[in-house]
Design a protein around this motif. Structure first.
Motif, PDB file in Angstrom:
ATOM      1  N   VAL A  63       0.845  -1.199   0.000  1.00 51.49           N
ATOM      2  CA  VAL A  63       0.000   0.000   0.000  1.00 51.49           C
ATOM      3  C   VAL A  63       0.878   1.246   0.000  1.00 51.49           C
ATOM      4  N   LYS A  64       1.968   1.211   0.754  1.00 51.32           N
ATOM      5  CA  LYS A  64       2.877   2.354   0.786  1.00 51.32           C
ATOM      6  C   LYS A  64       3.457   2.629  -0.592  1.00 51.32           C
ATOM      7  N   SER A  65       3.750   1.599  -1.347  1.00 57.36           N
ATOM      8  CA  SER A  65       4.291   1.815  -2.694  1.00 57.36           C
ATOM      9  C   SER A  65       3.284   2.555  -3.572  1.00 57.36           C
ATOM     10  N   CYS A  66       1.997   2.342  -3.315  1.00 52.38           N
ATOM     11  CA  CYS A  66       0.966   3.087  -4.052  1.00 52.38           C
ATOM     12  C   CYS A  66       0.941   4.552  -3.622  1.00 52.38           C
ATOM     13  N   THR A  67       1.005   4.801  -2.327  1.00 52.71           N
ATOM     14  CA  THR A  67       0.967   6.192  -1.860  1.00 52.71           C
ATOM     15  C   THR A  67       2.249   6.933  -2.234  1.00 52.71           C
ATOM     16  N   ASP A  68       3.357   6.220  -2.350  1.00 52.78           N
ATOM     17  CA  ASP A  68       4.602   6.860  -2.763  1.00 52.78           C
ATOM     18  C   ASP A  68       4.525   7.381  -4.197  1.00 52.78           C
ATOM     19  N   LYS A  69       3.607   6.850  -4.976  1.00 51.79           N
ATOM     20  CA  LYS A  69       3.423   7.308  -6.362  1.00 51.79           C
ATOM     21  C   LYS A  69       2.574   8.579  -6.434  1.00 51.79           C
ATOM     22  N   MET A  70       1.922   8.925  -5.322  1.00 51.72           N
ATOM     23  CA  MET A  70       1.126  10.154  -5.291  1.00 51.72           C
ATOM     24  C   MET A  70       2.068  11.352  -5.312  1.00 51.72           C
ATOM     25  N   PRO A  71       1.653  12.438  -5.964  1.00 52.68           N
ATOM     26  CA  PRO A  71       2.487  13.652  -5.923  1.00 52.68           C
ATOM     27  C   PRO A  71       2.641  14.147  -4.485  1.00 52.68           C
ATOM     28  N   ILE A  72       3.794  14.738  -4.208  1.00 49.97           N
ATOM     29  CA  ILE A  72       4.095  15.207  -2.852  1.00 49.97           C
ATOM     30  C   ILE A  72       3.075  16.244  -2.395  1.00 49.97           C
ATOM     31  N   VAL A  73       2.541  17.011  -3.324  1.00 48.86           N
ATOM     32  CA  VAL A  73       1.547  18.036  -2.979  1.00 48.86           C
ATOM     33  C   VAL A  73       0.309  17.382  -2.371  1.00 48.86           C
ATOM     34  N   GLN A  74      -0.146  16.291  -2.947  1.00 55.76           N
ATOM     35  CA  GLN A  74      -1.322  15.592  -2.414  1.00 55.76           C
ATOM     36  C   GLN A  74      -1.023  14.974  -1.058  1.00 55.76           C
ATOM     37  N   ARG A  75       0.174  14.446  -0.904  1.00 58.11           N
ATOM     38  CA  ARG A  75       0.531  13.862   0.399  1.00 58.11           C
ATOM     39  C   ARG A  75       0.605  14.938   1.477  1.00 58.11           C
ATOM     40  N   LYS A  76       1.062  16.132   1.107  1.00 50.14           N
ATOM     41  CA  LYS A  76       1.097  17.240   2.068  1.00 50.14           C
ATOM     42  C   LYS A  76      -0.315  17.664   2.449  1.00 50.14           C
ATOM     43  N   LEU A  77      -1.244  17.635   1.498  1.00 49.16           N
ATOM     44  CA  LEU A  77      -2.640  17.958   1.804  1.00 49.16           C
ATOM     45  C   LEU A  77      -3.225  16.955   2.791  1.00 49.16           C
ATOM     46  N   ILE A  78      -2.940  15.676   2.570  1.00 49.03           N
ATOM     47  CA  ILE A  78      -3.417  14.633   3.477  1.00 49.03           C
ATOM     48  C   ILE A  78      -2.820  14.837   4.870  1.00 49.03           C
ATOM     49  N   ALA A  79      -1.533  15.159   4.931  1.00 46.04           N
ATOM     50  CA  ALA A  79      -0.880  15.395   6.217  1.00 46.04           C
ATOM     51  C   ALA A  79      -1.519  16.582   6.936  1.00 46.04           C
ATOM     52  N   GLY A  80      -1.887  17.614   6.188  1.00 49.82           N
ATOM     53  CA  GLY A  80      -2.545  18.770   6.788  1.00 49.82           C
ATOM     54  C   GLY A  80      -3.890  18.413   7.390  1.00 49.82           C
ATOM     55  N   VAL A  81      -4.650  17.595   6.694  1.00 48.96           N
ATOM     56  CA  VAL A  81      -5.947  17.151   7.217  1.00 48.96           C
ATOM     57  C   VAL A  81      -5.745  16.275   8.444  1.00 48.96           C
ATOM     58  N   LEU A  82      -4.750  15.403   8.413  1.00 48.31           N
ATOM     59  CA  LEU A  82      -4.451  14.569   9.579  1.00 48.31           C
ATOM     60  C   LEU A  82      -4.096  15.428  10.790  1.00 48.31           C
ATOM     61  N   GLU A  83      -3.342  16.498  10.563  1.00 49.16           N
ATOM     62  CA  GLU A  83      -2.978  17.394  11.658  1.00 49.16           C
ATOM     63  C   GLU A  83      -4.224  18.032  12.271  1.00 49.16           C
ATOM     64  N   LYS A  84      -5.150  18.456  11.430  1.00 53.90           N
ATOM     65  CA  LYS A  84      -6.388  19.055  11.929  1.00 53.90           C
ATOM     66  C   LYS A  84      -7.207  18.036  12.738  1.00 53.90           C
ATOM     67  N   ILE A  85      -7.225  16.797  12.280  1.00 53.35           N
ATOM     68  CA  ILE A  85      -7.957  15.744  13.001  1.00 53.35           C
ATOM     69  C   ILE A  85      -7.310  15.518  14.370  1.00 53.35           C
ATOM     70  N   LEU A  86      -5.988  15.465  14.404  1.00 57.91           N
ATOM     71  CA  LEU A  86      -5.293  15.211  15.668  1.00 57.91           C
ATOM     72  C   LEU A  86      -5.519  16.340  16.669  1.00 57.91           C
ATOM     73  N   VAL A  87      -5.557  17.548  16.189  1.00 56.24           N
ATOM     74  CA  VAL A  87      -5.798  18.686  17.088  1.00 56.24           C
ATOM     75  C   VAL A  87      -7.177  18.553  17.728  1.00 56.24           C
ATOM     76  N   LYS A  88      -8.164  18.153  16.954  1.00 59.85           N
ATOM     77  CA  LYS A  88      -9.517  17.979  17.488  1.00 59.85           C
ATOM     78  C   LYS A  88      -9.571  16.805  18.466  1.00 59.85           C
ATOM     79  N   CYS A  89      -8.830  15.748  18.197  1.00 59.10           N
ATOM     80  CA  CYS A  89      -8.858  14.564  19.059  1.00 59.10           C
ATOM     81  C   CYS A  89      -8.194  14.831  20.402  1.00 59.10           C
ATOM     82  N   VAL A  90      -7.062  15.492  20.391  1.00 62.11           N
ATOM     83  CA  VAL A  90      -6.293  15.692  21.603  1.00 62.11           C
ATOM     84  C   VAL A  90      -6.944  16.750  22.489  1.00 62.11           C
ATOM     85  N   PHE A  91      -7.482  17.779  21.893  1.00 61.05           N
ATOM     86  CA  PHE A  91      -8.074  18.858  22.682  1.00 61.05           C
ATOM     87  C   PHE A  91      -9.546  18.766  22.535  1.00 61.05           C
TER      88      PHE A  91
END
Length: 91
Positions: A63-91
């Motif tokens: 599965v990681k080999s598939c996500t590694d084929k995604m453009p870095i811009v899309q992976r950064k967008l996903i990371a940004g959404v994950l960060e927002k989710i974590l902020v809501k979960c922790v606080f």
């Protein structure tokens, strides 16, 4: 596109459930490593941290080999959404 949506939904389900809110930071680190770390570094990390069965390790790396084929811009967008989710979960 479907894979990124699946990753976000699973993260949201695991992270924002009250009983699992304490795991949010480690889950976030794991997801960021999954998105950005090179496979040569990620595989030993998984083996040391979780000691998974070989079949599970191979499946995750496939599965990681598939996500590694995604453009870095899309992976950064996903990371940004994950960060927002974590902020809501922790606080």
């Amino acid at each position: 596109m479907r894979l990124s949506l699946s990753v976000l939904l699973v993260t949201l389900a695991l992270c924002c459930y009250e009983a699992n809110a304490i795991v949010c930071p480690s889950l976030g680190k794991e997801m960021i490593a999954f998105l950005f770390q090179h496979e040569a570094l990620y595989k030993p990390h998984l083996q040391l941290a979780y000691n998974p069965p070989e079949a599970a390790l191979n499946a995750k790396l496939q599965v990681k080999s598939c996500t590694d084929k995604m453009p870095i811009v899309q992976r950064k967008l996903i990371a940004g959404v994950l960060e927002k989710i974590l902020v809501k979960c922790v606080f």
